[in-house]
Design an enzyme around this catalytic site. Structure first.
Site, short mmCIF file in Angstrom:
data_model
loop_
_atom_site.label_atom_id
_atom_site.label_comp_id
_atom_site.label_asym_id
_atom_site.label_seq_id
_atom_site.Cartn_x
_atom_site.Cartn_y
_atom_site.Cartn_z
N LYS A 82 0.84 -1.16 0.02
CA LYS A 82 0.05 -0.03 -0.01
C LYS A 82 0.88 1.12 0.07
O LYS A 82 2.13 1.39 0.22
CB LYS A 82 -0.72 -0.01 1.14
CG LYS A 82 -1.78 -1.27 1.36
CD LYS A 82 -2.88 -1.36 2.31
CE LYS A 82 -3.74 -2.60 2.35
NZ LYS A 82 -4.64 -2.43 3.56
N TYR A 120 -12.31 -2.62 -3.14
CA TYR A 120 -12.77 -2.65 -1.82
C TYR A 120 -14.24 -2.75 -1.63
O TYR A 120 -14.91 -2.25 -0.67
CB TYR A 120 -12.32 -1.55 -0.90
CG TYR A 120 -10.72 -1.77 -0.66
CD1 TYR A 120 -10.49 -3.06 0.24
CD2 TYR A 120 -9.80 -0.91 -0.55
CE1 TYR A 120 -9.04 -3.17 0.59
CE2 TYR A 120 -8.63 -1.14 -0.24
CZ TYR A 120 -8.09 -2.25 0.52
OH TYR A 120 -6.91 -2.39 1.03
N PHE A 167 -15.47 3.47 7.63
CA PHE A 167 -14.21 3.55 7.05
C PHE A 167 -13.80 3.80 5.51
O PHE A 167 -13.01 3.98 5.20
CB PHE A 167 -13.11 2.69 7.83
CG PHE A 167 -13.55 1.31 7.59
CD1 PHE A 167 -12.79 0.83 6.31
CD2 PHE A 167 -14.02 0.63 8.43
CE1 PHE A 167 -12.92 -0.75 6.26
CE2 PHE A 167 -14.20 -0.97 8.32
CZ PHE A 167 -13.74 -1.46 7.01
N ARG A 192 -1.45 -14.39 3.49
CA ARG A 192 -1.86 -13.70 4.80
C ARG A 192 -1.37 -13.91 5.93
O ARG A 192 -1.27 -13.14 7.03
CB ARG A 192 -3.49 -14.24 4.81
CG ARG A 192 -4.42 -13.89 3.40
CD ARG A 192 -5.13 -12.76 3.54
NE ARG A 192 -5.98 -12.66 4.77
CZ ARG A 192 -6.86 -11.54 4.85
NH1 ARG A 192 -6.99 -10.61 3.91
NH2 ARG A 192 -7.70 -11.55 5.97
N THR A 232 -5.34 -7.99 10.37
CA THR A 232 -5.51 -6.51 9.86
C THR A 232 -5.12 -5.73 10.73
O THR A 232 -4.61 -4.57 10.35
CB THR A 232 -7.18 -6.51 9.78
OG1 THR A 232 -7.44 -7.64 8.74
CG2 THR A 232 -7.57 -5.23 9.10
N ARG A 271 2.90 -6.86 9.18
CA ARG A 271 2.16 -5.65 9.95
C ARG A 271 2.54 -5.65 11.32
O ARG A 271 2.80 -4.71 12.02
CB ARG A 271 0.54 -6.09 9.61
CG ARG A 271 0.19 -5.72 8.35
CD ARG A 271 -1.18 -6.43 8.31
NE ARG A 271 -1.93 -6.31 7.07
CZ ARG A 271 -3.08 -6.47 6.61
NH1 ARG A 271 -3.67 -7.65 7.35
NH2 ARG A 271 -3.69 -6.16 5.74
N ASN A 282 -1.70 -0.25 7.09
CA ASN A 282 -1.55 -1.54 7.51
C ASN A 282 -0.25 -2.09 6.57
O ASN A 282 -0.33 -3.49 6.12
CB ASN A 282 -2.49 -2.31 8.09
CG ASN A 282 -3.46 -2.76 7.05
OD1 ASN A 282 -3.04 -2.42 5.79
ND2 ASN A 282 -4.49 -3.50 7.42
N HIS A 338 -2.08 -5.80 1.15
CA HIS A 338 -3.25 -6.22 1.17
C HIS A 338 -2.90 -7.74 0.41
O HIS A 338 -2.00 -7.79 -0.37
CB HIS A 338 -4.10 -5.46 -0.01
CG HIS A 338 -5.10 -6.13 -0.51
ND1 HIS A 338 -6.20 -6.36 0.26
CD2 HIS A 338 -5.27 -7.21 -1.57
CE1 HIS A 338 -7.30 -7.12 -0.49
NE2 HIS A 338 -6.36 -7.47 -1.72
N GLU A 391 -9.66 -9.86 -8.06
CA GLU A 391 -8.79 -9.00 -7.87
C GLU A 391 -7.72 -8.95 -8.92
O GLU A 391 -7.20 -8.02 -9.59
CB GLU A 391 -8.17 -8.85 -6.49
CG GLU A 391 -9.13 -8.68 -5.27
CD GLU A 391 -8.73 -8.85 -3.88
OE1 GLU A 391 -7.65 -9.25 -3.69
OE2 GLU A 391 -9.42 -8.84 -3.18
P1 DAT Z 1 -7.51 -7.21 5.40
O1 DAT Z 1 -6.75 -6.17 4.75
O2 DAT Z 1 -6.65 -7.92 6.46
O3 DAT Z 1 -7.97 -8.14 4.46
P2 DAT Z 1 -10.00 -6.19 5.64
O4 DAT Z 1 -10.37 -6.51 4.52
O5 DAT Z 1 -11.27 -6.35 6.59
O6 DAT Z 1 -8.73 -6.52 6.03
O7 DAT Z 1 -10.35 -4.59 5.50
C1 DAT Z 1 -9.57 -3.90 4.33
C2 DAT Z 1 -8.78 -2.73 4.90
O8 DAT Z 1 -9.60 -1.57 5.48
C3 DAT Z 1 -7.90 -2.96 5.99
O9 DAT Z 1 -6.56 -3.73 5.33
C4 DAT Z 1 -7.60 -1.71 6.53
C5 DAT Z 1 -8.72 -1.06 6.60
N1 DAT Z 1 -9.80 -1.28 7.85
C6 DAT Z 1 -10.35 -2.61 8.18
N2 DAT Z 1 -11.10 -2.43 9.38
C7 DAT Z 1 -10.90 -0.96 9.72
C8 DAT Z 1 -11.25 -0.22 10.65
N3 DAT Z 1 -12.32 -0.86 11.50
N4 DAT Z 1 -10.89 1.07 10.82
C9 DAT Z 1 -10.43 1.59 9.78
N5 DAT Z 1 -9.89 0.78 8.67
C10 DAT Z 1 -10.09 -0.57 8.62
MG MG Z 2 -9.71 -8.07 3.07
#
Ligand code: DAT
Ligand code: MG
Length: 135
Positions: free
Chosen positions: A9, A49, A57, A85, A91, A102, A112, A115, A126
């Site tokens: 990222k 996303y 968020f 992963r 996350t 991370r 973080n 992805h 994707e």
């Molecule tokens: P991951 O990236 O581990 O697959 P995710 O798909 O649940 O996690 O979320 C996508 C991204 O969104 C994550 O990398 C960071 C952001 N994110 C997730 N939960 C969040 C939250 N509670 N507040 C702010 N950003 C968040």
């Molecule tokens: Mg995800």
């Protein structure tokens, strides 16, 4: 052979962590089959996303992921979705274990660093979005 879509990222590129992260990927034995530095447009970011579109968020997430250049890549290897992963960690970087990307280098949930697709189904979607010409 299983494929997964990985992003370093904009925070990872800005912090000069590309080499560090690629080293971990290569050391693990995952093979890089496509890779590109690019800045995402808003449409691509929202599509990428889309599962999070209703989350509070989401606007901030789209702004963050489009804020500067990122590295997009396709990795190939045995159970590569799960393997990456595991390298990335949870996350929330505070909950991510030491030894993970991370866990070792990040502190905030949005910034973080990486992805990785969460299933082979997501990976296919994707990879098509980022690398439509990849066979
Ligand atoms: P991951 O990236 O581990 O697959 P995710 O798909 O649940 O996690 O979320 C996508 C991204 O969104 C994550 O990398 C960071 C952001 N994110 C997730 N939960 C969040 C939250 N509670 N507040 C702010 N950003 C968040
Ligand atoms: Mg995800």
């Amino acid at each position: 052979m299983e494929r997964t879509l990985v992003l370093i990222k904009p925070d990872g590129v800005a912090r000069n962590l590309v080499g560090e992260i690629l080293t971990r990927i290569e050391r693990k034995g995952l093979r890089i089959v496509a890779m590109e530095l690019r800045t995402l447009d808003e449409g691509t970011a929202k599509t990428h996303y889309e599962e999070h579109a209703s989350r509070p968020f989401f606007p901030s997430l789209v702004e963050f992921i489009t804020s500067g250049p990122l590295i997009a890549m396709v990795l190939e290897g045995e159970r590569s979705v799960e393997a990456f992963r595991a390298l990335a960690g949870a996350t929330d970087p505070v909950a991510a274990g030491p030894g993970t990307i991370r866990g070792d280098f990040a502190l905030e949930v949005q910034a973080n660093l990486v992805h990785g697709s969460d299933s082979t189904y997501s990976a296919e979607r994707e990879i098509k979005l980022f690398f439509p010409d990849l066979g």
